[in-house]
Design a protein around this motif. Structure first.
Motif, mmCIF file in Angstrom:
data_model
loop_
_atom_site.group_PDB
_atom_site.id
_atom_site.type_symbol
_atom_site.label_atom_id
_atom_site.label_comp_id
_atom_site.label_asym_id
_atom_site.label_seq_id
_atom_site.Cartn_x
_atom_site.Cartn_y
_atom_site.Cartn_z
ATOM 1 N N GLN A 1 -30.253 11.506 -0.929
ATOM 2 C CA GLN A 1 -30.185 12.627 -1.866
ATOM 3 C C GLN A 1 -31.606 13.052 -2.189
ATOM 4 N N ASN B 1 -34.497 15.207 -3.773
ATOM 5 C CA ASN B 1 -34.696 16.029 -4.968
ATOM 6 C C ASN B 1 -36.154 16.422 -5.180
ATOM 7 N N SER C 1 -28.097 16.478 -0.188
ATOM 8 C CA SER C 1 -27.723 15.230 0.477
ATOM 9 C C SER C 1 -27.733 15.429 1.988
#
Length: 113
Positions: free
Chosen positions: A22, A24, A11
């Protein structure tokens, strides 16, 4: 071209006050890195690793660690507290859980609490 995923997400602060991203995946990390103004040694390492991962020379988990360190160096790493996302009185269903797990933008918790 498919995305190069990693977990858990990292984050980071965005340019929008009170909003965190966030991240990923490698491509998202590269996009965030290019928006940052401080470009120290950890930033340079993370950018190079992103490029290497995009041509499958480095595993996404290696990029995640470098991105995390670059975020610390930049002062953009965000520590999120869990936050209830469902309305009171509503039973969570499969769709709620999917949306919560795929959320890319979350509201930051107040620094006071």
């Amino acid at each position: 071209m498919s995305l190069h995923w990693f977990s858990p997400p990292v984050s980071v602060r965005t340019t929008r006050p009170g909003i965190a991203y966030q991240c990923n995946n490698v491509e998202g990390a590269a996009e965030q890195l290019l928006q940052w103004t401080k470009r120290g040694p950890k930033w340079h390492s993370a950018v190079q690793l992103c490029m290497d991962a995009m041509i499958d020379q480095v595993k996404p988990e290696v990029v995640r660690r470098a991105f995390l360190e670059a975020a610390k160096e930049e002062g953009n790493l965000v520590h999120l507290r869990p936050k209830a996302l469902l309305l009171v009185g509503h039973e969570p269903n499969k769709e709620h859980r999917r949306l919560c797990s795929e959320a890319a933008v979350v509201e930051l918790a107040s620094e006071d609490h």
